[in-house]
Write a protein that holds these residues in place. Structure first.
Motif, PDB file in Angstrom:
ATOM      1  N   SER A  48       0.833  -1.194   0.000  1.00 39.68           N
ATOM      2  CA  SER A  48       0.000   0.000   0.000  1.00 39.68           C
ATOM      3  C   SER A  48       0.871   1.250   0.000  1.00 39.68           C
ATOM      4  O   SER A  48       2.026   1.228   0.418  1.00 39.68           O
ATOM      5  CB  SER A  48      -0.860   0.022   1.278  1.00 39.68           C
ATOM      6  OG  SER A  48      -1.398   1.311   1.496  1.00 39.68           O
ATOM      7  N   GLY A  49       0.281   2.336  -0.442  1.00 37.70           N
ATOM      8  CA  GLY A  49       0.938   3.628  -0.335  1.00 37.70           C
ATOM      9  C   GLY A  49       0.504   4.322   0.944  1.00 37.70           C
ATOM     10  O   GLY A  49      -0.052   3.696   1.850  1.00 37.70           O
ATOM     11  N   GLY A  50       0.764   5.623   1.009  1.00 35.40           N
ATOM     12  CA  GLY A  50       0.363   6.390   2.177  1.00 35.40           C
ATOM     13  C   GLY A  50       1.280   6.150   3.375  1.00 35.40           C
ATOM     14  O   GLY A  50       2.280   5.447   3.298  1.00 35.40           O
ATOM     15  N   THR A  51       0.895   6.734   4.491  1.00 35.62           N
ATOM     16  CA  THR A  51       1.736   6.671   5.695  1.00 35.62           C
ATOM     17  C   THR A  51       1.276   5.595   6.675  1.00 35.62           C
ATOM     18  O   THR A  51       2.047   5.154   7.523  1.00 35.62           O
ATOM     19  CB  THR A  51       1.685   8.034   6.434  1.00 35.62           C
ATOM     20  OG1 THR A  51       0.296   8.333   6.731  1.00 35.62           O
ATOM     21  CG2 THR A  51       2.259   9.147   5.567  1.00 35.62           C
ATOM     22  N   SER A  52       0.037   5.114   6.545  1.00 36.21           N
ATOM     23  CA  SER A  52      -0.475   4.142   7.534  1.00 36.21           C
ATOM     24  C   SER A  52       0.381   2.892   7.664  1.00 36.21           C
ATOM     25  O   SER A  52       0.572   2.395   8.773  1.00 36.21           O
ATOM     26  CB  SER A  52      -1.925   3.762   7.198  1.00 36.21           C
ATOM     27  OG  SER A  52      -2.758   4.886   7.292  1.00 36.21           O
ATOM     28  N   ASP A  80      -0.600   1.187  -5.907  1.00 37.72           N
ATOM     29  CA  ASP A  80      -0.746   2.440  -6.639  1.00 37.72           C
ATOM     30  C   ASP A  80       0.511   3.272  -6.456  1.00 37.72           C
ATOM     31  O   ASP A  80       1.382   2.951  -5.638  1.00 37.72           O
ATOM     32  CB  ASP A  80      -1.986   3.214  -6.178  1.00 37.72           C
ATOM     33  CG  ASP A  80      -1.859   3.746  -4.768  1.00 37.72           C
ATOM     34  OD1 ASP A  80      -1.247   3.079  -3.922  1.00 37.72           O
ATOM     35  OD2 ASP A  80      -2.357   4.845  -4.514  1.00 37.72           O
ATOM     36  N   ARG A  82       2.209   7.517  -7.168  1.00 37.64           N
ATOM     37  CA  ARG A  82       2.021   8.896  -7.600  1.00 37.64           C
ATOM     38  C   ARG A  82       2.948   9.154  -8.767  1.00 37.64           C
ATOM     39  O   ARG A  82       4.009   8.557  -8.894  1.00 37.64           O
ATOM     40  CB  ARG A  82       2.348   9.842  -6.449  1.00 37.64           C
ATOM     41  CG  ARG A  82       1.329   9.827  -5.314  1.00 37.64           C
ATOM     42  CD  ARG A  82       1.647   8.737  -4.277  1.00 37.64           C
ATOM     43  NE  ARG A  82       0.710   8.770  -3.165  1.00 37.64           N
ATOM     44  CZ  ARG A  82       0.841   9.557  -2.103  1.00 37.64           C
ATOM     45  NH1 ARG A  82       1.844  10.400  -2.052  1.00 37.64           N
ATOM     46  NH2 ARG A  82      -0.053   9.579  -1.132  1.00 37.64           N
ATOM     47  N   ASN A  92       5.183   6.421  -3.267  1.00 37.94           N
ATOM     48  CA  ASN A  92       4.840   5.255  -2.452  1.00 37.94           C
ATOM     49  C   ASN A  92       5.975   4.239  -2.446  1.00 37.94           C
ATOM     50  O   ASN A  92       6.273   3.619  -1.416  1.00 37.94           O
ATOM     51  CB  ASN A  92       3.548   4.597  -2.950  1.00 37.94           C
ATOM     52  CG  ASN A  92       2.326   5.441  -2.644  1.00 37.94           C
ATOM     53  OD1 ASN A  92       2.334   6.247  -1.712  1.00 37.94           O
ATOM     54  ND2 ASN A  92       1.287   5.273  -3.436  1.00 37.94           N
ATOM     55  N   GLY A 153      -4.656   0.933   2.103  1.00 44.55           N
ATOM     56  CA  GLY A 153      -4.993   1.914   3.124  1.00 44.55           C
ATOM     57  C   GLY A 153      -6.403   2.423   2.877  1.00 44.55           C
ATOM     58  O   GLY A 153      -7.123   1.931   1.996  1.00 44.55           O
ATOM     59  N   LEU A 154      -6.800   3.407   3.668  1.00 43.59           N
ATOM     60  CA  LEU A 154      -8.144   3.990   3.541  1.00 43.59           C
ATOM     61  C   LEU A 154      -8.009   5.503   3.653  1.00 43.59           C
ATOM     62  O   LEU A 154      -7.434   6.007   4.627  1.00 43.59           O
ATOM     63  CB  LEU A 154      -9.056   3.468   4.663  1.00 43.59           C
ATOM     64  CG  LEU A 154     -10.485   4.007   4.689  1.00 43.59           C
ATOM     65  CD1 LEU A 154     -11.304   3.407   3.547  1.00 43.59           C
ATOM     66  CD2 LEU A 154     -11.157   3.697   6.038  1.00 43.59           C
ATOM     67  N   HIS A 159     -11.550   6.394  -0.144  1.00 45.21           N
ATOM     68  CA  HIS A 159     -10.827   5.866  -1.314  1.00 45.21           C
ATOM     69  C   HIS A 159      -9.851   4.802  -0.821  1.00 45.21           C
ATOM     70  O   HIS A 159      -9.494   4.752   0.362  1.00 45.21           O
ATOM     71  CB  HIS A 159     -10.107   6.972  -2.096  1.00 45.21           C
ATOM     72  CG  HIS A 159      -8.807   7.428  -1.506  1.00 45.21           C
ATOM     73  ND1 HIS A 159      -8.673   8.584  -0.754  1.00 45.21           N
ATOM     74  CD2 HIS A 159      -7.575   6.891  -1.577  1.00 45.21           C
ATOM     75  CE1 HIS A 159      -7.420   8.736  -0.400  1.00 45.21           C
ATOM     76  NE2 HIS A 159      -6.730   7.728  -0.866  1.00 45.21           N
ATOM     77  N   ALA A 161      -6.224   2.491  -2.510  1.00 46.94           N
ATOM     78  CA  ALA A 161      -5.238   2.596  -3.591  1.00 46.94           C
ATOM     79  C   ALA A 161      -5.398   4.029  -4.144  1.00 46.94           C
ATOM     80  O   ALA A 161      -5.499   4.977  -3.376  1.00 46.94           O
ATOM     81  CB  ALA A 161      -5.434   1.512  -4.634  1.00 46.94           C
ATOM     82  N   ARG A 189      -1.856   9.876 -10.931  1.00 51.59           N
ATOM     83  CA  ARG A 189      -1.496   8.639 -10.244  1.00 51.59           C
ATOM     84  C   ARG A 189      -1.719   7.440 -11.157  1.00 51.59           C
ATOM     85  O   ARG A 189      -2.374   7.562 -12.191  1.00 51.59           O
ATOM     86  CB  ARG A 189      -2.348   8.481  -8.970  1.00 51.59           C
ATOM     87  CG  ARG A 189      -2.339   9.722  -8.097  1.00 51.59           C
ATOM     88  CD  ARG A 189      -2.367   9.439  -6.669  1.00 51.59           C
ATOM     89  NE  ARG A 189      -2.397  10.681  -5.871  1.00 51.59           N
ATOM     90  CZ  ARG A 189      -2.699  10.714  -4.581  1.00 51.59           C
ATOM     91  NH1 ARG A 189      -3.031   9.587  -3.962  1.00 51.59           N
ATOM     92  NH2 ARG A 189      -2.685  11.845  -3.904  1.00 51.59           N
ATOM     93  N   LYS A 212      -9.784   8.591  10.339  1.00 49.40           N
ATOM     94  CA  LYS A 212     -10.355   7.587   9.430  1.00 49.40           C
ATOM     95  C   LYS A 212     -11.645   6.978   9.983  1.00 49.40           C
ATOM     96  O   LYS A 212     -12.262   6.116   9.367  1.00 49.40           O
ATOM     97  CB  LYS A 212      -9.330   6.467   9.210  1.00 49.40           C
ATOM     98  CG  LYS A 212      -7.982   6.930   8.690  1.00 49.40           C
ATOM     99  CD  LYS A 212      -8.121   7.597   7.330  1.00 49.40           C
ATOM    100  CE  LYS A 212      -6.795   8.194   6.886  1.00 49.40           C
ATOM    101  NZ  LYS A 212      -5.760   7.183   6.622  1.00 49.40           N
TER     102      LYS A 212
HETATM  103  C1  6PG Z   1      -1.848   6.721  -1.630  1.00 50.99           C
HETATM  104  C2  6PG Z   1      -2.443   5.469  -1.075  1.00 50.99           C
HETATM  105  C3  6PG Z   1      -3.784   5.774  -0.520  1.00 50.99           C
HETATM  106  C4  6PG Z   1      -3.585   5.742   0.971  1.00 50.99           C
HETATM  107  C5  6PG Z   1      -4.721   6.418   1.697  1.00 50.99           C
HETATM  108  C6  6PG Z   1      -4.402   6.527   3.188  1.00 50.99           C
HETATM  109  O1  6PG Z   1      -1.151   6.668  -2.659  1.00 50.99           O
HETATM  110  O2  6PG Z   1      -2.041   7.746  -0.961  1.00 50.99           O
HETATM  111  O3  6PG Z   1      -2.391   4.409  -1.795  1.00 50.99           O
HETATM  112  O4  6PG Z   1      -4.816   4.914  -0.869  1.00 50.99           O
HETATM  113  O5  6PG Z   1      -3.478   4.385   1.396  1.00 50.99           O
HETATM  114  O6  6PG Z   1      -4.871   7.714   1.143  1.00 50.99           O
HETATM  115  O7  6PG Z   1      -3.258   7.344   3.290  1.00 50.99           O
HETATM  116  P1  6PG Z   1      -2.545   7.524   4.729  1.00 50.99           P
HETATM  117  O8  6PG Z   1      -2.143   6.141   5.161  1.00 50.99           O
HETATM  118  O9  6PG Z   1      -1.363   8.392   4.429  1.00 50.99           O
HETATM  119  O10 6PG Z   1      -3.568   8.137   5.636  1.00 50.99           O
END
Ligand code: 6PG
Length: 259
Positions: A48-52, A80, A82, A92, A153-154, A159, A161, A189, A212
């Protein structure tokens, strides 16, 4: 590690906080990796991307998991990306590379990032589909390759991905990876699509934090008005989907965040 509360539904596990969630997710992924490699000789994951997932990635890069996960048999993909350079802080791949990939004994040839920085983003998505098929292949008669695990992530708009509410990519049923447009920068993206995500043997949503709570409640407990939320569509479309969440994110779930 037992979840903070008993299983609330078939697929939601609540943990005390982000650290407990990261430890439990690492433990679950290690177990799945060992079992999958024993059964099929390798473990193919879309991160997954994001920080979670950062806490999870750091946990997997430390002992015991640096030694106990069969990294030489692991292939990494991304759900996914960017449209930025891989060393950009918004990448990511870059987040996972710094927290995990550069710190474990994985074969560089088994690390498959999306080249979303390319000018022709659709060509990059099509090339990624070819890499997915070359690594995963397809079971006889299967239309879509199957990842062993997809981490997701969420977003606070539910949303997942880079599939955003109401976006064309959400309705894509033939392509496996498509360009996407986010409502927040980086706008351009690339994202795996519903058919590819839902074909996975296991999907783990990693969700933490109070921000969240509303999106999680809509995705897990929502009514018909929430049926088209991206995370709901993927969660309900994949029999092997589970939600690993912390108490703060579970605050608005039906029945509360657990005992
Ligand atoms: C991305 C992720 C996206 C991410 C959610 C949660 O590229 O941003 O794939 O789906 O998982 O936006 O983002 P956080 O974990 O940063 O809150």
């Amino acid at each position: 590690m037992a979840p903070y509360s008993s299983r609330r539904r078939a697929n939601v596990l609540v943990y005390a906080d982000e650290d407990a969630l990261g430890r439990a997710a690492a433990e679950r992924i290690e177990r799945l990796a060992v079992e999958t490699v024993a059964e099929r000789g390798r473990f193919v994951v879309a991160l997954s991307g994001g920080t979670s997932p950062r806490r999870l990635y750091e946990e997997l890069a430390d002992e015991p998991y640096r030694s106990s996960v069969p990294w030489a048999r692991v292939h990494l993909f991304w759900s996914d990306e960017r449209a930025v350079a891989p060393d950009d802080e918004a990448s990511n791949f870059g987040v996972a590379d710094r927290a995990l990939v550069s710190r474990v004994p994985i074969c560089a040839s088994h690390v498959h990032r999306i080249e979303a920085e390319r000018e022709d983003l659709d060509a990059a998505c099509l090339d990624y589909e070819r890499v997915i098929e070359s690594v995963l292949g397809r079971a006889p008669g299967a239309v879509v390759p199957r990842f062993d695990l997809v981490l997701l992530g969420l977003g606070s708009d539910a949303h997942t991905a880079s599939l955003f509410p109401g976006a064309p990519g959400l309705e894509e049923r033939k392509r496996w990876v498509v360009p996407s447009r986010a409502p927040v920068p980086p706008f351009r993206r690339a994202t795996m699509t519903v058919p590819l995500l839902c074909a996975a043997r296991e999907v783990l949503f990693i969700v933490s934090g109070d921000s969240k709570a509303s999106a999680l409640a809509r995705a897990v407990d929502g009514g018909d008005e929430d049926a088209r939320l991206p995370a709901r569509i993927v969660s309900e479309g994949c029999p092997g989907a589970s939600w690993l969440v912390d108490r703060a994110a579970a605050r608005l779930l039906r029945g509360g965040p657990g005992a």
